[in-house]
Design a protein around this motif. Structure first.
Motif, mmCIF file in Angstrom:
data_model
loop_
_atom_site.group_PDB
_atom_site.id
_atom_site.type_symbol
_atom_site.label_atom_id
_atom_site.label_comp_id
_atom_site.label_asym_id
_atom_site.label_seq_id
_atom_site.Cartn_x
_atom_site.Cartn_y
_atom_site.Cartn_z
ATOM 1 N N ALA A 104 -6.735 3.727 -11.784
ATOM 2 C CA ALA A 104 -5.620 3.929 -10.856
ATOM 3 C C ALA A 104 -5.899 2.829 -9.857
ATOM 4 O O ALA A 104 -4.725 2.048 -9.249
ATOM 5 N N LEU A 105 -7.137 2.801 -9.145
ATOM 6 C CA LEU A 105 -7.174 1.732 -7.954
ATOM 7 C C LEU A 105 -6.927 0.326 -8.458
ATOM 8 O O LEU A 105 -6.560 -0.457 -7.608
ATOM 9 N N PHE A 106 -7.771 -0.136 -9.541
ATOM 10 C CA PHE A 106 -7.393 -1.314 -10.081
ATOM 11 C C PHE A 106 -5.822 -1.727 -10.329
ATOM 12 O O PHE A 106 -5.111 -2.729 -9.850
ATOM 13 N N ARG A 107 -5.257 -0.879 -11.096
ATOM 14 C CA ARG A 107 -3.730 -0.940 -10.943
ATOM 15 C C ARG A 107 -2.857 -1.130 -9.849
ATOM 16 O O ARG A 107 -1.997 -1.940 -9.531
ATOM 17 N N LEU A 108 -3.404 -0.390 -8.956
ATOM 18 C CA LEU A 108 -2.843 -0.185 -7.730
ATOM 19 C C LEU A 108 -2.767 -1.642 -6.922
ATOM 20 O O LEU A 108 -2.046 -2.074 -6.449
ATOM 21 N N PHE A 109 -3.965 -2.176 -6.955
ATOM 22 C CA PHE A 109 -4.184 -3.367 -6.218
ATOM 23 C C PHE A 109 -3.792 -4.666 -6.943
ATOM 24 O O PHE A 109 -3.400 -5.591 -6.301
ATOM 25 N N ASP A 110 -3.724 -4.485 -8.019
ATOM 26 C CA ASP A 110 -3.344 -5.484 -9.187
ATOM 27 C C ASP A 110 -1.827 -5.666 -8.947
ATOM 28 O O ASP A 110 -1.197 -6.740 -8.935
ATOM 29 N N ILE A 111 -1.244 -4.696 -8.858
ATOM 30 C CA ILE A 111 0.330 -4.548 -8.587
ATOM 31 C C ILE A 111 1.033 -4.871 -7.296
ATOM 32 O O ILE A 111 1.650 -5.756 -6.845
ATOM 33 N N ALA A 112 0.216 -4.122 -6.354
ATOM 34 C CA ALA A 112 0.665 -4.332 -4.873
ATOM 35 C C ALA A 112 0.479 -5.657 -4.265
ATOM 36 O O ALA A 112 1.106 -6.254 -3.547
ATOM 37 N N LYS A 113 -0.649 -6.241 -4.803
ATOM 38 C CA LYS A 113 -1.208 -7.738 -4.384
ATOM 39 C C LYS A 113 -1.273 -7.748 -3.045
ATOM 40 O O LYS A 113 -0.758 -8.573 -2.528
ATOM 41 N N PRO A 114 -2.207 -6.698 -2.405
ATOM 42 C CA PRO A 114 -2.663 -6.913 -0.841
ATOM 43 C C PRO A 114 -3.403 -8.496 -0.833
ATOM 44 O O PRO A 114 -3.887 -9.146 -1.648
ATOM 45 N N TRP A 115 -3.611 -8.886 0.514
ATOM 46 C CA TRP A 115 -4.208 -10.016 0.724
ATOM 47 C C TRP A 115 -5.804 -9.585 0.278
ATOM 48 O O TRP A 115 -6.077 -8.347 0.827
ATOM 49 N N PRO A 116 -6.626 -10.436 -0.306
ATOM 50 C CA PRO A 116 -6.385 -11.763 -0.624
ATOM 51 C C PRO A 116 -5.774 -11.739 -2.058
ATOM 52 O O PRO A 116 -5.853 -12.911 -2.461
ATOM 53 N N VAL A 117 -5.643 -10.731 -2.726
ATOM 54 C CA VAL A 117 -5.156 -10.867 -3.982
ATOM 55 C C VAL A 117 -3.728 -11.797 -4.133
ATOM 56 O O VAL A 117 -3.614 -12.681 -4.867
#
Length: 159
Positions: A110-123
């Motif tokens: 869940a956390l990985f998908r959240l960060f991968d989709i939302a793409k906060p900095w630095p992503v």
């Protein structure tokens, strides 16, 4: 619209891996399908020890730069949705040095998908890098962010 993918692409082992053994061809949410496909690796390799697991992830990341870059060239797109090796490696990073349980796998996913989709900095910044590095780096960053948050959540998760 998704471009049709030739079966010839699967003749190359690197392309097969870049497409997540075909999970990247899921008609909806191929990144999520690739992330789910990463879970068996975690369950199989994590018991070998954190450093063995981490070494395998580093090798997968480095090889992924080449495989994903070549698959992107073959598909004629900078980061074609069917390329999901980056999501698989990102999931492995998210669960690196994390005890394996159903709770940690679910939370890490869940956390990985959240960060991968939302793409906060630095992503968001890293996905602008060219070629295979750009394909891989944003998911590496999403995995690292997920891993950091997961470490903070560990005391509250059943192991």
């Amino acid at each position: 619209m998704r471009r049709r993918i030739s079966r010839d692409l699967f003749r190359s082992p690197g392309h097969l891996l870049a497409l997540g053994f075909g999970t990247g061809l899921a008609p909806a949410a191929p990144g999520t399908a690739g992330s789910l496909a990463a879970l068996p690796f975690i369950v199989l390799v994590a018991p070998l020890g954190g450093w063995v697991y981490a070494s395998a992830v580093v090798i997968a990341f480095m090889a992924g730069i080449r495989w994903c870059g070549r698959a992107a060239e073959a598909l004629g797109a900078a980061d074609h949705p069917a390329i999901v090796w980056d999501e698989m490696v990102g999931m492995w990073v998210a669960l690196c040095f994390i005890p394996v349980s159903w709770a940690t796998l679910a939370a890490g996913f869940a956390l990985f998908r959240l960060f991968d989709i939302a793409k906060p900095w630095p992503v968001s910044r890293l996905e602008r890098c060219p070629g295979g590095a750009g394909i891989m780096l944003d998911d590496l960053a999403a995995g690292i962010l997920a891993n950091l948050v997961l470490h903070l959540l560990l005391p509250y998760l059943p192991l």
